[in-house]
Enzyme design. Structure first.
Site, PDB file in Angstrom:
ATOM      1  CG  ASP A 221      -6.583  11.031   5.364  1.00 47.89           C
ATOM      2  OD1 ASP A 221      -5.576  10.847   4.642  1.00 47.89           O
ATOM      3  OD2 ASP A 221      -7.119  12.139   5.511  1.00 47.89           O
TER       4      ASP A 221
ATOM      5  CG  ASN B 143     -12.822  -1.779  -1.587  1.00 46.72           C
ATOM      6  OD1 ASN B 143     -13.534  -1.209  -2.413  1.00 46.72           O
ATOM      7  ND2 ASN B 143     -11.582  -2.178  -1.858  1.00 46.72           N
TER       8      ASN B 143
ATOM      9  CE  LYS C  77     -12.674  -6.302   0.925  1.00 45.05           C
ATOM     10  NZ  LYS C  77     -13.430  -7.064  -0.082  1.00 45.05           N
TER      11      LYS C  77
ATOM     12  NE  ARG D 239       6.287  17.053  -6.388  1.00 45.50           N
ATOM     13  CZ  ARG D 239       5.041  17.531  -6.401  1.00 45.50           C
ATOM     14  NH1 ARG D 239       4.369  17.714  -5.276  1.00 45.50           N
ATOM     15  NH2 ARG D 239       4.454  17.828  -7.534  1.00 45.50           N
ATOM     16  CE  LYS D 240       2.993   9.987  -9.238  1.00 42.14           C
ATOM     17  NZ  LYS D 240       2.233   9.798 -10.479  1.00 42.14           N
TER      18      LYS D 240
HETATM   19  C1  LIG Z   1      -2.751  18.254   7.256  1.00 40.16           C
HETATM   20  C2  LIG Z   1      -2.214  17.865   8.604  1.00 40.16           C
HETATM   21  C3  LIG Z   1      -1.686  19.074   9.276  1.00 40.16           C
HETATM   22  C4  LIG Z   1      -0.981  19.040  10.332  1.00 40.16           C
HETATM   23  C5  LIG Z   1      -0.625  17.808  10.971  1.00 40.16           C
HETATM   24  C6  LIG Z   1       0.240  18.081  12.076  1.00 40.16           C
HETATM   25  C7  LIG Z   1       1.048  17.164  12.554  1.00 40.16           C
HETATM   26  C8  LIG Z   1       1.241  15.869  11.872  1.00 40.16           C
HETATM   27  C9  LIG Z   1       0.718  14.796  12.687  1.00 40.16           C
HETATM   28  C10 LIG Z   1       0.055  13.796  12.152  1.00 40.16           C
HETATM   29  C11 LIG Z   1      -0.140  13.662  10.690  1.00 40.16           C
HETATM   30  C12 LIG Z   1      -1.395  12.937  10.395  1.00 40.16           C
HETATM   31  C13 LIG Z   1      -1.472  12.563   8.931  1.00 40.16           C
HETATM   32  C14 LIG Z   1      -2.250  13.565   8.160  1.00 40.16           C
HETATM   33  C15 LIG Z   1      -3.493  12.934   7.620  1.00 40.16           C
HETATM   34  C16 LIG Z   1      -4.459  13.979   7.189  1.00 40.16           C
HETATM   35  C17 LIG Z   1      -4.080  14.456   5.844  1.00 40.16           C
HETATM   36  C18 LIG Z   1      -5.063  15.422   5.305  1.00 40.16           C
HETATM   37  O1  LIG Z   1      -6.176  15.512   5.730  1.00 40.16           O
HETATM   38  S1  LIG Z   1      -4.516  16.397   4.060  1.00 40.16           S
HETATM   39  C19 LIG Z   1      -5.964  17.306   3.667  1.00 40.16           C
HETATM   40  C20 LIG Z   1      -6.722  16.702   2.503  1.00 40.16           C
HETATM   41  N1  LIG Z   1      -5.967  16.812   1.304  1.00 40.16           N
HETATM   42  C21 LIG Z   1      -5.875  17.963   0.648  1.00 40.16           C
HETATM   43  O2  LIG Z   1      -6.438  18.967   1.009  1.00 40.16           O
HETATM   44  C22 LIG Z   1      -5.016  17.957  -0.588  1.00 40.16           C
HETATM   45  C23 LIG Z   1      -5.516  18.933  -1.629  1.00 40.16           C
HETATM   46  N2  LIG Z   1      -4.718  18.782  -2.834  1.00 40.16           N
HETATM   47  C24 LIG Z   1      -3.533  19.424  -2.977  1.00 40.16           C
HETATM   48  O3  LIG Z   1      -3.155  20.243  -2.153  1.00 40.16           O
HETATM   49  C25 LIG Z   1      -2.728  19.090  -4.176  1.00 40.16           C
HETATM   50  O4  LIG Z   1      -3.533  18.500  -5.170  1.00 40.16           O
HETATM   51  C26 LIG Z   1      -1.553  18.107  -3.843  1.00 40.16           C
HETATM   52  C27 LIG Z   1      -2.061  16.787  -3.251  1.00 40.16           C
HETATM   53  C28 LIG Z   1      -0.588  18.802  -2.853  1.00 40.16           C
HETATM   54  C29 LIG Z   1      -0.800  17.798  -5.120  1.00 40.16           C
HETATM   55  O5  LIG Z   1      -0.572  18.997  -5.739  1.00 40.16           O
HETATM   56  P1  LIG Z   1       0.805  19.271  -6.494  1.00 40.16           P
HETATM   57  O6  LIG Z   1       0.605  20.528  -7.243  1.00 40.16           O
HETATM   58  O7  LIG Z   1       1.954  19.199  -5.547  1.00 40.16           O
HETATM   59  O8  LIG Z   1       0.932  18.006  -7.400  1.00 40.16           O
HETATM   60  P2  LIG Z   1       0.750  17.867  -8.965  1.00 40.16           P
HETATM   61  O9  LIG Z   1       1.970  18.515  -9.564  1.00 40.16           O
HETATM   62  O10 LIG Z   1      -0.589  18.319  -9.370  1.00 40.16           O
HETATM   63  O11 LIG Z   1       0.808  16.289  -9.128  1.00 40.16           O
HETATM   64  C30 LIG Z   1       1.994  15.569  -8.796  1.00 40.16           C
HETATM   65  C31 LIG Z   1       1.802  14.166  -9.298  1.00 40.16           C
HETATM   66  O12 LIG Z   1       0.735  13.556  -8.557  1.00 40.16           O
HETATM   67  C32 LIG Z   1      -0.334  13.174  -9.445  1.00 40.16           C
HETATM   68  N3  LIG Z   1      -1.605  13.436  -8.753  1.00 40.16           N
HETATM   69  C33 LIG Z   1      -1.976  14.572  -8.115  1.00 40.16           C
HETATM   70  N4  LIG Z   1      -3.175  14.431  -7.565  1.00 40.16           N
HETATM   71  C34 LIG Z   1      -3.585  13.193  -7.860  1.00 40.16           C
HETATM   72  C35 LIG Z   1      -4.767  12.467  -7.553  1.00 40.16           C
HETATM   73  N5  LIG Z   1      -5.763  12.993  -6.838  1.00 40.16           N
HETATM   74  N6  LIG Z   1      -4.876  11.204  -8.014  1.00 40.16           N
HETATM   75  C36 LIG Z   1      -3.857  10.620  -8.730  1.00 40.16           C
HETATM   76  N7  LIG Z   1      -2.697  11.281  -9.052  1.00 40.16           N
HETATM   77  C37 LIG Z   1      -2.581  12.535  -8.613  1.00 40.16           C
HETATM   78  C38 LIG Z   1      -0.167  14.056 -10.670  1.00 40.16           C
HETATM   79  O13 LIG Z   1      -0.746  13.472 -11.795  1.00 40.16           O
HETATM   80  C39 LIG Z   1       1.338  14.119 -10.777  1.00 40.16           C
HETATM   81  O14 LIG Z   1       1.810  12.900 -11.277  1.00 40.16           O
HETATM   82  P3  LIG Z   1       3.093  12.843 -12.237  1.00 40.16           P
HETATM   83  O15 LIG Z   1       2.720  13.653 -13.452  1.00 40.16           O
HETATM   84  O16 LIG Z   1       3.278  11.376 -12.514  1.00 40.16           O
HETATM   85  O17 LIG Z   1       4.222  13.462 -11.457  1.00 40.16           O
END
Ligand SMILES: CC/C=C\C/C=C\C/C=C\CCCCCCCC(=O)SCCNC(=O)CCNC(=O)[C@H](O)C(C)(C)COP(=O)(O)OP(=O)(O)OC[C@H]1O[C@@H](n2cnc3c(N)ncnc32)[C@H](O)[C@@H]1OP(=O)(O)O
Length: 229
Positions: free
Chosen positions: A152, A174, A176, A197-198
């Site tokens: 991730d 996966n 493996k 945005r994806k």
């Molecule tokens: C978080 C880190 C914080 C600080 C880091 C600080 C410094 C950075 C340093 C290092 C970075 C390290 C990398 C970070 C790695 C860790 C990441 C995480 O842990 S994030 C936490 C886990 N994830 C979440 O909590 C996300 C929860 N979900 C959401 O907030 C929302 O669903 C979303 C992902 C923001 C999307 O919501 P939206 O309202 O913006 O999008 P939509 O309009 O619903 O959809 C847009 C588009 O995308 C398609 N879609 C949405 N979700 C999915 C899915 N699960 N699977 C497939 N497709 C999806 C949706 O159909 C739309 O498609 P379109 O119609 O073709 O446009």
């Protein structure tokens, strides 16, 4: 709850070496030390070698630091805390004031030891990861959730380095082959496709000698909709 956009962009800037802070070393994507605004607290960059690193991960680190010399690769800095200016504007109290970034929350050598290098032209990131004893799953083996975390983070960094702040929407992994606890593994991540945005990202996880494919994965990372922020 989602935070406002501006602080996230500052964090992004720091990650990409676009904003201030301590002077970056050659080949670094950002500052090696981060002085918090009070200047009383220094959060050290945890993607630099520490005594718990094995010879193997040190060797890989040195090899890639050499590749950084011509600017094609950059080491990605990594911190334990989100700096106060990037945190919520309201004062956090109690347990939340001790919040740490999960992948940097363990003491040296016990959990996630890793360094990432990013290639901007190729839109790919390589992560060298050594999982410590507190990441055990089955006896003597790395916990699958710990590997998922690293996939991730590596995939997320690959997307974030484009300049967008993303959230993980989907991960498919996966598993493996089991990974011996304490061994060094290599996670390669690249952006396969961007649609609006994806960000579609793929990862593979291999042994250092590339003989064992431990895992492969795909992920969808979505940058935040300005309308919804
Ligand atoms: C978080 C880190 C914080 C600080 C880091 C600080 C410094 C950075 C340093 C290092 C970075 C390290 C990398 C970070 C790695 C860790 C990441 C995480 O842990 S994030 C936490 C886990 N994830 C979440 O909590 C996300 C929860 N979900 C959401 O907030 C929302 O669903 C979303 C992902 C923001 C999307 O919501 P939206 O309202 O913006 O999008 P939509 O309009 O619903 O959809 C847009 C588009 O995308 C398609 N879609 C949405 N979700 C999915 C899915 N699960 N699977 C497939 N497709 C999806 C949706 O159909 C739309 O498609 P379109 O119609 O073709 O446009």
């Amino acid at each position: 709850m989602l935070r406002s956009c501006a602080p996230r962009l500052r964090t992004l800037g720091a990650l990409r070496g676009l904003t201030g802070g301590a002077r970056p070393a050659v080949g670094d994507a950002g500052p090696a030390l981060r002085l918090f605004s009070s200047e009383k607290f220094i959060d050290k960059d945890r993607s630099l070698p520490n005594p718990s690193w094995s010879k193997e991960i040190r060797l890989l680190f040195d090899q890639f630091m050499k590749k950084c010399e011509d600017g094609s690769w950059k080491r990605v800095p990594s911190y334990r805390y989100i700096s106060p200016q990037d945190s919520k504007p309201t004062k956090e109290e109690g347990q939340m004031s001790r919040a740490r970034i999960f992948s940097r929350s363990y003491d040296d050598g016990l959990g996630f030891e890793f360094v990432m290098f990013h290639n901007d032209v190729e839109k790919r990131t390589v992560c060298f990861f050594q999982g410590g004893p507190h990441l055990q799953g089955p006896s003597g083996l790395l916990h699958g959730g710990a590997l998922a975390t690293m996939i991730d983070v590596t995939g997320g960094v690959t997307a974030i380095m484009t300049g967008e702040f993303v959230m993980t929407a989907n991960l498919n992994i996966n598993f493996k082959r089991p990974i011996p606890l304490g061994s060094v593994i290599v996670i390669n991540s690249q952006i396969d496709k961007v649609e609006g945005r994806k960000f579609f990202v793929s990862c593979d996880v291999q042994s250092v000698d590339e003989k064992t494919l431990y895992s492969n994965a795909t992920g969808l990372f979505i940058s935040l909709d300005p309308e919804k922020k």
